[in-house]
Design a protein around this motif. Structure first.
Motif, PDB file in Angstrom:
ATOM      1  N   GLU A 110      -9.912  -0.501  -3.076  1.00  0.00           N
ATOM      2  CA  GLU A 110      -8.578   0.047  -3.325  1.00  0.00           C
ATOM      3  C   GLU A 110      -7.545  -0.666  -2.464  1.00  0.00           C
ATOM      4  N   PHE A 111      -6.325  -0.718  -2.970  1.00  0.00           N
ATOM      5  CA  PHE A 111      -5.214  -1.247  -2.192  1.00  0.00           C
ATOM      6  C   PHE A 111      -4.693  -0.150  -1.271  1.00  0.00           C
ATOM      7  N   VAL A 112      -4.405  -0.511  -0.019  1.00  0.00           N
ATOM      8  CA  VAL A 112      -3.964   0.485   0.957  1.00  0.00           C
ATOM      9  C   VAL A 112      -2.767  -0.038   1.747  1.00  0.00           C
ATOM     10  N   THR A 113      -2.005   0.905   2.286  1.00  0.00           N
ATOM     11  CA  THR A 113      -0.905   0.563   3.186  1.00  0.00           C
ATOM     12  C   THR A 113      -1.433   0.526   4.613  1.00  0.00           C
ATOM     13  N   LEU A 114      -0.677  -0.136   5.478  1.00  0.00           N
ATOM     14  CA  LEU A 114      -1.088  -0.256   6.883  1.00  0.00           C
ATOM     15  C   LEU A 114       0.061   0.149   7.799  1.00  0.00           C
ATOM     16  N   GLY A 115       0.491   1.386   7.671  1.00  0.00           N
ATOM     17  CA  GLY A 115       1.530   1.894   8.552  1.00  0.00           C
ATOM     18  C   GLY A 115       2.937   1.778   8.013  1.00  0.00           C
ATOM     19  N   HIS A 116       3.114   1.074   6.914  1.00  0.00           N
ATOM     20  CA  HIS A 116       4.438   0.929   6.319  1.00  0.00           C
ATOM     21  C   HIS A 116       4.368   1.469   4.900  1.00  0.00           C
ATOM     22  N   ALA A 117       5.012   2.588   4.665  1.00  0.00           N
ATOM     23  CA  ALA A 117       4.954   3.223   3.350  1.00  0.00           C
ATOM     24  C   ALA A 117       5.427   2.276   2.257  1.00  0.00           C
TER      25      ALA A 117
ATOM     26  N   ALA B 157      -0.693  -3.692   1.873  1.00  0.00           N
ATOM     27  CA  ALA B 157      -0.918  -4.971   2.540  1.00  0.00           C
ATOM     28  C   ALA B 157      -2.389  -5.310   2.728  1.00  0.00           C
ATOM     29  N   ALA B 158      -3.282  -4.543   2.108  1.00  0.00           N
ATOM     30  CA  ALA B 158      -4.705  -4.806   2.329  1.00  0.00           C
ATOM     31  C   ALA B 158      -5.543  -4.274   1.178  1.00  0.00           C
TER      32      ALA B 158
END
Length: 259
Positions: A42-49, A53-54
């Motif tokens: 799955e695509f996920v965010t890394l602290g920035h809504a 980015a991953a």
């Protein structure tokens, strides 16, 4: 929103070689790892809504739940990307998918076919580390595990197992006989040594291409048969291949003697 993420995931996993029988749901792809285990990508965010980015890979077991996770950050895989002729991004951009209201797309930098190939390869390398490899069939000798009783008349049972191992050897296969390996170095009467020998025996089962079952089936033997079944290793009884079918337990109020 889900259509864009699904489109990107399909570029990575649609052919089923990395994730078996993939199903695409929203931002995630679900599919098989091996027997009783699955993979979720799955695509996920890394602290920035709204900045995806991953790519996160999660390994799941039917009984144990989450086994392991890996987060592949796009900037670690592809690096910071230069954006030509863009005065606002002179230092480049960390690749990410940007959700801006109803608009979803890669922000400034769009991955190339080589980028997708690289990300896919890293995901494949990770998944293959955990995937149980089924031994390739060939025409050479098989590793055959000798599953037989031990407890009770130990010396007699060791000789019985030796004879069965000899039969396997004479048939051209390679016998793996724990009765000839462990009793000289692990005392069956010592609980700690006996438990260690049993666990080592199960590890040996995992390396074999076939399990031959001889004599009355004890509790210790059931553990070996169960391990073979879990890994789709053929179990043979009475010299007849049974595939994944195991010998039937005897209906008796008296519990069989532990192997």
């Amino acid at each position: 929103m889900s259509n864009f993420f699904e489109q990107e995931l399909r570029k990575l996993f649609a052919d089923g070689s990395v994730i078996h029988d993939p199903v695409f749901v929203g931002r995630a792809c679900l599919g098989g790892l091996d027997r009783n285990r699955q993979v979720r990508a799955e695509f996920v965010t890394l602290g920035h809504a709204d900045h995806y980015a991953a790519l996160r890979l999660t390994l799941l077991d039917n009984d144990q739940g989450v086994l392991d996770k890996l987060t592949l950050r796009f900037k670690d895989v592809w690096g910071k990307q230069k954006i030509p002729n863009n005065p606002y991004l002179r230092d480049g951009v960390d690749p990410h998918i940007w959700v801006d209201g109803n608009r979803i797309d890669w922000y400034a930098y769009h991955p190339t076919q080589e980028d997708y190939r690289q990300l896919r390869q890293m995901a494949s390398d990770y998944v293959e580390t955990f995937r149980i490899q089924v031994p390739a069939k060939d025409h050479g000798p098989k590793l055959v595990y000798i599953c037989a009783p031990l407890r009770g008349e130990v010396e007699k049972n060791i000789e019985f197992a030796r004879q069965k191992a000899q039969e396997v050897f004479q048939a051209g296969d390679i016998p793996v006989c724990p009765h000839l390996m462990f009793p000289p170095i692990a005392d069956p009467g010592d609980p700690a040594q006996d438990l260690a020998a049993r666990e080592m025996g199960l590890r040996l089962v995992e390396k074999c291409q076939q399990v031959n079952v001889y004599g009355p089936v004890t509790e210790g033997m059931w553990a070996e048969i169960h391990r073979a079944n879990k890994l789709d290793i053929p179990v043979v009884t009475d010299s007849q291949p049974k595939g994944r079918t195991t010998p039937r337990r005897k209906k008796s109020a008296k519990r069989e003697e532990v192997k």
